[in-house]
Design a protein around this motif. Structure first.
Motif, short mmCIF file in Angstrom:
data_model
loop_
_atom_site.label_atom_id
_atom_site.label_comp_id
_atom_site.label_asym_id
_atom_site.label_seq_id
_atom_site.Cartn_x
_atom_site.Cartn_y
_atom_site.Cartn_z
N ALA A 25 0.15 -2.79 6.15
CA ALA A 25 -1.25 -2.47 6.39
C ALA A 25 -2.19 -3.42 5.65
CB ALA A 25 -1.53 -1.03 5.97
N CYS A 26 -1.82 -3.82 4.43
CA CYS A 26 -2.73 -4.61 3.61
C CYS A 26 -3.01 -5.98 4.21
CB CYS A 26 -2.19 -4.75 2.18
SG CYS A 26 -0.79 -5.89 2.01
N ASN A 79 1.80 -8.49 -6.19
CA ASN A 79 1.13 -9.77 -5.93
C ASN A 79 0.83 -9.95 -4.45
OD1 ASN A 79 1.30 -10.36 -8.65
ND2 ASN A 79 3.16 -11.60 -8.46
N PHE A 80 1.74 -9.47 -3.61
CA PHE A 80 1.54 -9.58 -2.16
C PHE A 80 0.32 -8.77 -1.74
CE2 PHE A 80 2.20 -8.47 2.27
CZ PHE A 80 2.67 -9.65 2.82
N VAL A 81 0.25 -7.52 -2.21
CA VAL A 81 -0.88 -6.65 -1.86
C VAL A 81 -2.18 -7.23 -2.40
CG1 VAL A 81 -1.89 -4.36 -2.17
CG2 VAL A 81 0.56 -4.59 -1.73
N ALA A 82 -2.17 -7.71 -3.65
CA ALA A 82 -3.37 -8.25 -4.26
C ALA A 82 -3.87 -9.51 -3.53
CB ALA A 82 -3.10 -8.59 -5.73
N ARG A 109 -5.61 -8.00 -0.43
CA ARG A 109 -6.72 -7.09 -0.76
C ARG A 109 -7.13 -7.31 -2.22
NH1 ARG A 109 -8.27 -3.62 3.00
NH2 ARG A 109 -9.39 -2.27 1.55
N PRO A 110 -7.80 -8.43 -2.47
CA PRO A 110 -8.18 -8.77 -3.85
C PRO A 110 -9.17 -7.77 -4.46
CG PRO A 110 -9.23 -10.25 -2.26
CD PRO A 110 -8.24 -9.45 -1.50
N GLN A 111 -9.81 -6.95 -3.63
CA GLN A 111 -10.78 -5.98 -4.14
C GLN A 111 -10.11 -4.81 -4.87
OE1 GLN A 111 -9.90 -6.50 -0.98
NE2 GLN A 111 -10.69 -4.94 0.44
#
Length: 341
Positions: free
Chosen positions: A175-176, A251-254, A257-259
């Motif tokens: 989803a991210c 790290n993948f999610v960040a 979606r850096p927010q």
């Protein structure tokens, strides 16, 4: 009582025979498919605008009197003629895909072909909508599924993820990747964590004087086992592997979606849609039905589904083997060192 005994015996024999036949058919289908190329699949495309239009017209026909219905159809006819005069590429397109994830992310096989197909025509002014439902599963399987979605982002095509029920763990990893994540108010999201578990019956074996040897080439080829004696060093290495996998997950999610306050949400917890919105795990609260119905007012909306053609023999075989596979996978996943998002 004799009758009941005889009937029970007959029923047991019948069930045994049916199961044996299904196993034989499954084996035959498997052997047959190994020696030849798989049957070519087929991409099915349906226009959801027509589906919504048919729903509306059916309701209008039931509720409006003849005069009002006639006037409405006349207005709709004029609007349709005006619409046809517009250039063919005036409207953007929305491509809708579905992903119903199991522990092995089996739906990736169809999704990869659907993505390949739409990338031949889609442009940055179009949109891809993925209706996603998954509670997660194996790391490598959901890693591949996420990589397939990343192809859409890399092509510069807007990707919207709609979650009506659940997108947790590996499901949230997928989803991210979306430019926008839309969730139903009570959908389950998050579970950014990694888990692995297995029983150990070594003490039971020792109690019955049963030896079990584990031979490896490589110090960490096997860290924890089901039957052998586990060591503290093996546990530490296994935990280290889990921590590394979790860090990669975070790290993948960040990255996409850096927010997010990643350390705050990457605890393995889950949140319902309303709370997930506050955590910025999602961007908007809305069902996929509502979102697509709105998009259909201004764009051409197409649903894509890729399916494999299978013979009757293969369908029967897969039905039988599928039941066995699900049972064995459920059991084996609890006994092995598979890591799960």
């Amino acid at each position: 009582m004799d009758f009941v005994f005889e009937y029970t015996s007959f029923l047991a024999k019948t069930v045994t025979l049916v199961v044996a036949i299904l196993i034989v058919l499954a084996a035959a289908a498997s052997l047959r498919s190994k020696g030849r190329r798989k049957n070519a699949g087929q991409l099915q495309v349906s226009k959801l605008n027509d589906f919504y239009k048919a729903l509306r017209e059916r309701l209008e026909q039931s509720l409006l009197d003849k005069d009002r219905l006639k006037a409405l159809r006349k207005e709709q006819g004029k609007a349709l003629k005006k619409e046809k005069k517009k250039p063919a590429d005036a409207k953007s397109r929305v491509y809708v895909l579905d992903f119903d994830g199991d522990i092995k992310a089996s739906a990736t096989e169809s999704m990869r072909h659907e993505i390949t197909a739409l990338l031949t025509l889609a442009t940055p002014k179009d949109e891809v909508v993925l209706r996603l439902e998954s509670g997660g599963g194996m790391v490598h399987s959901y890693g591949l599924a996420s990589s397939q979605l990343a192809r859409i982002r890399q092509a510069g095509i807007p990707l919207t993820i709609c979650i009506d029920k659940v997108a947790a763990s590996g499901g949230y990893m997928m989803a991210c990747i979306g430019n926008k994540i839309i969730s139903a108010p009570f959908a389950i999201l998050g579970s950014i964590g990694v888990v692995a578990q297995l029983p150990n019956v070594n003490r039971l074996l020792k109690k019955h004087d049963i030896d079990f040897e584990v031979l490896t080439a490589g110090e960490y080829k096997r860290t924890l086992t089901v039957f052998g004696e586990n060591t503290e060093k093996g546990r530490e290495k296994f935990q280290e592997d889990l921590d590394i996998t979790h860090e990669l997950f975070k790290n993948f999610v960040a990255r996409y979606r850096p927010q997010l306050a990643i350390d705050e949400v990457a605890t393995g917890e889950v949140w319902l849609g309303m709370a997930a919105l506050d955590k910025q795990l999602v961007d908007e609260l809305k069902t996929s039905d509502e979102y697509l119905a709105d998009r259909a007012k201004v764009a051409e909306v197409f649903h894509l589904h890729y399916s494999e053609r299978k013979s009757l023999q293969e369908r029967v075989g897969l039905a039988a083997s599928g039941s066995v596979d699900r049972l064995l996978l459920s059991w084996w996943s609890r006994l092995t060192q598979q890591r799960f998002w």
